[in-house]
Structures are given as C-alpha cells and as structure tokens.
Design an enzyme around this catalytic site. Structure first.
Site, PDB file in Angstrom:
ATOM      1  N   CYS A 143      83.704  81.603  64.249  1.00 27.46           N
ATOM      2  CA  CYS A 143      83.695  80.442  65.140  1.00 27.46           C
ATOM      3  C   CYS A 143      83.585  79.225  64.232  1.00 27.46           C
ATOM      4  CB  CYS A 143      82.510  80.517  66.102  1.00 27.46           C
ATOM      5  SG  CYS A 143      82.331  79.033  67.116  1.00 27.46           S
ATOM      6  N   CYS A 202      76.312  85.269  69.351  1.00 21.20           N
ATOM      7  CA  CYS A 202      76.791  84.312  68.348  1.00 21.20           C
ATOM      8  C   CYS A 202      75.555  83.683  67.698  1.00 21.20           C
ATOM      9  CB  CYS A 202      77.641  83.227  69.020  1.00 21.20           C
ATOM     10  SG  CYS A 202      78.183  81.953  67.865  1.00 21.20           S
ATOM     11  N   ARG A 213      87.207  75.362  72.082  1.00 20.60           N
ATOM     12  CA  ARG A 213      86.059  75.000  72.936  1.00 20.60           C
ATOM     13  C   ARG A 213      85.867  73.496  73.015  1.00 20.60           C
ATOM     14  NH1 ARG A 213      81.661  77.789  70.789  1.00 20.60           N
ATOM     15  NH2 ARG A 213      82.608  79.585  71.789  1.00 20.60           N
ATOM     16  N   CYS A 235      73.009  65.987  57.032  1.00 18.82           N
ATOM     17  CA  CYS A 235      74.208  65.784  57.868  1.00 18.82           C
ATOM     18  C   CYS A 235      74.029  64.520  58.721  1.00 18.82           C
ATOM     19  CB  CYS A 235      74.439  66.996  58.756  1.00 18.82           C
ATOM     20  SG  CYS A 235      74.338  68.561  57.831  1.00 18.82           S
ATOM     21  N   CYS A 276      64.974  70.016  59.447  1.00 20.33           N
ATOM     22  CA  CYS A 276      65.971  70.590  58.538  1.00 20.33           C
ATOM     23  C   CYS A 276      66.096  69.727  57.270  1.00 20.33           C
ATOM     24  CB  CYS A 276      67.320  70.672  59.246  1.00 20.33           C
ATOM     25  SG  CYS A 276      68.583  71.447  58.223  1.00 20.33           S
ATOM     26  N   CYS A 318      74.626  81.900  72.201  1.00 27.15           N
ATOM     27  CA  CYS A 318      74.692  81.402  70.822  1.00 27.15           C
ATOM     28  C   CYS A 318      73.336  80.868  70.388  1.00 27.15           C
ATOM     29  CB  CYS A 318      75.692  80.250  70.717  1.00 27.15           C
ATOM     30  SG  CYS A 318      77.302  80.660  71.323  1.00 27.15           S
ATOM     31  N   CYS A 337      73.323  64.492  62.574  1.00 31.04           N
ATOM     32  CA  CYS A 337      72.439  65.493  63.171  1.00 31.04           C
ATOM     33  C   CYS A 337      71.019  65.000  63.458  1.00 31.04           C
ATOM     34  CB  CYS A 337      72.367  66.729  62.282  1.00 31.04           C
ATOM     35  SG  CYS A 337      71.447  68.070  63.078  1.00 31.04           S
TER      36      CYS A 337
HETATM   37  N1  SAM Z   1      72.002  74.275  60.672  1.00 29.43           N
HETATM   38  C1  SAM Z   1      73.173  75.027  60.828  1.00 29.43           C
HETATM   39  C2  SAM Z   1      74.372  74.375  60.186  1.00 29.43           C
HETATM   40  O1  SAM Z   1      74.441  73.172  60.117  1.00 29.43           O
HETATM   41  O2  SAM Z   1      75.274  75.115  59.774  1.00 29.43           O
HETATM   42  C3  SAM Z   1      73.487  75.371  62.273  1.00 29.43           C
HETATM   43  C4  SAM Z   1      73.228  74.368  63.382  1.00 29.43           C
HETATM   44  S1  SAM Z   1      74.178  72.870  63.334  1.00 29.43           S
HETATM   45  C5  SAM Z   1      73.314  71.854  64.511  1.00 29.43           C
HETATM   46  C6  SAM Z   1      75.716  73.337  64.095  1.00 29.43           C
HETATM   47  C7  SAM Z   1      76.764  72.290  64.310  1.00 29.43           C
HETATM   48  O3  SAM Z   1      76.413  71.426  65.361  1.00 29.43           O
HETATM   49  C8  SAM Z   1      77.086  71.343  63.186  1.00 29.43           C
HETATM   50  O4  SAM Z   1      77.885  71.902  62.187  1.00 29.43           O
HETATM   51  C9  SAM Z   1      77.843  70.257  63.923  1.00 29.43           C
HETATM   52  O5  SAM Z   1      79.222  70.552  63.957  1.00 29.43           O
HETATM   53  C10 SAM Z   1      77.258  70.309  65.323  1.00 29.43           C
HETATM   54  N2  SAM Z   1      76.500  69.080  65.636  1.00 29.43           N
HETATM   55  C11 SAM Z   1      75.272  68.750  65.178  1.00 29.43           C
HETATM   56  N3  SAM Z   1      74.893  67.540  65.630  1.00 29.43           N
HETATM   57  C12 SAM Z   1      75.919  67.080  66.398  1.00 29.43           C
HETATM   58  C13 SAM Z   1      76.118  65.874  67.128  1.00 29.43           C
HETATM   59  N4  SAM Z   1      75.215  64.893  67.151  1.00 29.43           N
HETATM   60  N5  SAM Z   1      77.285  65.734  67.811  1.00 29.43           N
HETATM   61  C14 SAM Z   1      78.214  66.714  67.782  1.00 29.43           C
HETATM   62  N6  SAM Z   1      78.065  67.875  67.109  1.00 29.43           N
HETATM   63  C15 SAM Z   1      76.940  68.054  66.417  1.00 29.43           C
HETATM   64 FE1  SF4 Z   2      70.466  70.887  59.357  1.00 31.59          FE
HETATM   65 FE2  SF4 Z   2      71.606  69.623  61.359  1.00 31.59          FE
HETATM   66 FE3  SF4 Z   2      72.883  69.821  59.046  1.00 31.59          FE
HETATM   67 FE4  SF4 Z   2      72.543  72.024  60.573  1.00 31.59          FE
HETATM   68  S1  SF4 Z   2      73.751  70.207  61.090  1.00 31.59           S
HETATM   69  S2  SF4 Z   2      72.224  71.823  58.365  1.00 31.59           S
HETATM   70  S3  SF4 Z   2      70.554  71.548  61.499  1.00 31.59           S
HETATM   71  S4  SF4 Z   2      70.940  68.702  59.408  1.00 31.59           S
END
Ligand code: SAM
Ligand code: SF4
Ligand code: DTB
Length: 331
Positions: free
Chosen positions: A206, A146, A278, A75, A71, A115, A78
């Site tokens: 959500c 979802c 949740r 973030c 990606c 989801c 992530c």
């Molecule tokens: N890429 C899309 C986005 O960011 O909108 C969808 C998938 S993203 C992985 C969805 C959510 O997963 C993120 O907004 C975050 O809240 C959660 N998430 C990701 N990594 C995480 C982690 N290490 N611990 C807890 N929540 C996490």
């Molecule tokens: Fe990409 Fe992870 Fe951010 Fe979703 S949360 S936009 S998968 S870096």
C-alpha cells in the site's frame, strides 16, 4: 437520444491511446495526462476504471492509531512529530484488548480492512512482537489487516507476513525533487528500501502520497510517475490531500484547487489501472460533490470511520448517506 447530439458526441470523442501496462511511464507522459481537458481526463479514467473494476464498488478501510505522537521524525505535514507543537496527546502502544474492540467495531460498521498506524521512525523488535499479536487478533475476526509502522529492518516484513499481515502501508509522499523540502530525517531511498522488503516478503504493498503541500503540477506528476513505475505496481494507492494542522511547518501552505485533486486521482487511475486508488486524508474538508467526482475519476477505496489517525474523517452516517446518493456499495 437526439441524433445531432449523438453525432456531435462522436466528433468530440478523441480515440483513446492505450498504454501497455508493462511500459514504464515517463514524467512527461504523466504530465500530459494532467494537462488533458478535464472532461477528457475523467472520461479516460472512468473508461480505464471500468475495464478492471465494478464502478459501483468501493473498498472500506478503517484506521486506528495504535501508538500516537512523540515521533522523532520531522515530516513537515505530520501532527505526530515531537518537533512540532500541535496539541496531539502522545499515547504508548495500545493494549491488545483495545485494538480488538476497535477492530470489532470497524467490522460491525462494514469495513473490510483494518489499518493500524504507529508514530514510529520504525518498530523495535519488542514493539513488533506486540503488533504481531494485534495482527493475529484482527485477522481472526475475518478482517483484512494492514499496518503502517515506519521503516522496516531486514527480516521484519517476513515476520509481519507470518503473523497474518495482508498489507503494509509505506508512502513515498511526494516527488523525489520535492522530498527534501518536506522530510529531513529519512531519504527517498530509505522508503524505496522498505517497499522492496515488503514486496519481497509477499505482502501486498500500500503506497501513495500527499498532494497540496506546495508542490508544482510537475512534481505531482513526478510522484505518480514514481508510484506507477514501482514494479509490480502497489495493490493499494492512497492519495491524501494535505490536512493542514496548526503547529506543523505546512500549516499555512497554499493547497491545491479541488479540480487538481480530482485530476490527480484520475491520473493515478489511468497509470495504475489494476490498483485500488484510495481517496484518503482530506475528505472531511471536501464537499460531497468533489468526492463524487473522485469516484468518477476512478477512486475505489476510502478511509471509513470518524477518525483518521489524529485528525477527523467524515462520520460513518454521512458516508452511508453519500454511498446511498451515489448508488455505491461497500466491497
Ligand atoms: N510513522 C509511519 C510512517 O511515517 O511511515 C506511519 C504513520 S504516518 C502518519 C503514515 C502516512 O500518513 C504518512 O506517510 C503520510 O502520507 C500520511 N499523513 C500524515 N500526516 C498527514 C497529513 N497531515 N495530511 C495528509 N496525510 C498525512
Ligand atoms: Fe513520524 Fe508522522 Fe513522519 Fe510517520 S509521518 S514518521 S508518524 S512524523
Ligand atoms: C495514508 O496514506 N493516509 C493515512 C494512512 N495512510 C496511515 C494517514 C492519514 C493521516 C492524516 C493525519 C492524521 O490524522 O494524523
């Protein structure tokens, strides 16, 4: 019951001040909830919970990563960002038959919602067409659908709704004042804009966040304040406890104490009385007794299945045993 104990309990029970559901919450009011004595906070949350829900029923959502890793976003929490070396193997968009097999297995195991998550900044039109076929397929199995695909462009939410999508997950993640420490490639307003599009399309929203990212209690109150003041409030509110993944910038951040996580759930329940709250990422690292307190604090949904997107979740057999211990039933 012993009379003395009963009257003592009455003396110590402070009357609840109800908050009109139409009133906006201030950050200060949310922070006051966080600061309540733990037992008062839990009592209040459980009282609110029982006004709107059966306290023995918990909704089960199963996650599937339909497009993994690589990606472009940054973030900080992530494991799927291309910027961090986390050992996640990237995978292109999954073929429809594999998604259907996973959805059938989730239904068989007792989930009510499926989801689908994609590691995108946002979907491209050709991606959307493939995801729409997945949504229609999953829906035909009788599951709620979802998806969490990132930022949407105008018109996309309507297309997803048309394809049969019941919920779109898009998190605010943290308080506005903490946000820039965590994410640089998209702003808070971008997130609010996608949430507006989802709401306007008629889909269920959500929307939740992550705690344990080094934020202060005030900032946790700021996140809950933002979520509670979405109008209407989200139907589903995932509260994630950061899963620390080696290679991400937040791998070594100091997390929050379990009691603070339970408080966050309780405050979410009180401020969003009709939403499904949740208990989300972080359950694998959480003792069962803490999870039980989260249910007492008003959590009434979980991610169910051995995996979240790329990290672990309690095994289905463990969750079944936990539900038996706590006399909980799947919704
Ligand atoms: N890429 C899309 C986005 O960011 O909108 C969808 C998938 S993203 C992985 C969805 C959510 O997963 C993120 O907004 C975050 O809240 C959660 N998430 C990701 N990594 C995480 C982690 N290490 N611990 C807890 N929540 C996490
Ligand atoms: Fe990409 Fe992870 Fe951010 Fe979703 S949360 S936009 S998968 S870096
Ligand atoms: C949400 O709030 N939590 C889920 C879901 N929405 C998509 C994702 C949690 C991801 C945890 C890290 C991982 O497994 O990659």
């Amino acid at each position: 019951m012993n009379q003395a104990i009963t009257s003592q309990a009455l003396v110590f029970h402070k009357p609840l001040k109800p908050h009109a559901e139409t009133t906006r919450w201030t950050v200060e009011q949310v922070a006051e909830l966080f600061a309540l004595p733990f037992n008062d906070l839990l009592f209040r949350a459980q009282t609110v919970h029982r006004e709107h829900f059966d306290p023995s029923k918990v909704q089960l959502s199963t996650l599937l990563s339909i497009k993994t890793g690589g990606c472009p976003e940054d973030c900080g929490y992530c494991p799927q960002s291309v910027r961090y070396d986390t050992g996640v193997t990237s995978q292109d968009l999954m073929p429809l038959d594999e998604v259907m097999a996973a959805a059938r297995a989730a239904k068989e195991a007792g989930a009510s919602r499926f989801c689908m998550g994609a590691a995108w900044r946002g979907p491209k039109q050709r991606d959307l067409d493939e995801v729409k076929a997945m949504i229609a397929g999953v829906k035909s199995l009788g599951l709620q659908t979802c998806a969490t695909l990132g930022m949407l462009k105008e018109g996309m939410a309507g297309e997803l709704k048309e394809a049969g999508l019941d919920y779109y997950n898009h998190n605010l993640d943290t308080a506005p004042e903490k946000y820039d420490d965590i994410i640089g490639t998209r702003g808070y307003d971008d997130r609010l804009d996608t949430l507006r599009q989802v709401r306007e399309s008629g889909m269920n929203v959500c929307c939740g966040g992550i705690v344990g990212m080094g934020e202060s209690r005030e900032e946790r109150a700021g996140l809950i304040n933002q979520l509670a003041n979405l109008d209407p409030q989200p139907e589903s509110v995932p509260i994630n406890n950061l899963v620390k993944v080696e290679g991400t910038p937040l791998a070594d951040v100091e997390g929050i104490d379990w009691s603070e996580f339970v408080r966050t759930i309780a405050v979410a329940r009180i401020t969003m009385p009709r939403s499904f709250v949740r208990l989300s990422a972080g359950r694998q690292q959480m003792p069962e007794a803490v999870q039980a307190l989260c249910f007492l604090a008003g959590a009434n949904s979980i991610f169910y299945g051995d995996k979240l997107l790329t990290t672990g979740n309690p095994e289905v057999t463990r969750d079944r045993a936990l539900f038996d211990k706590l006399d909980l039933q799947a919704l």
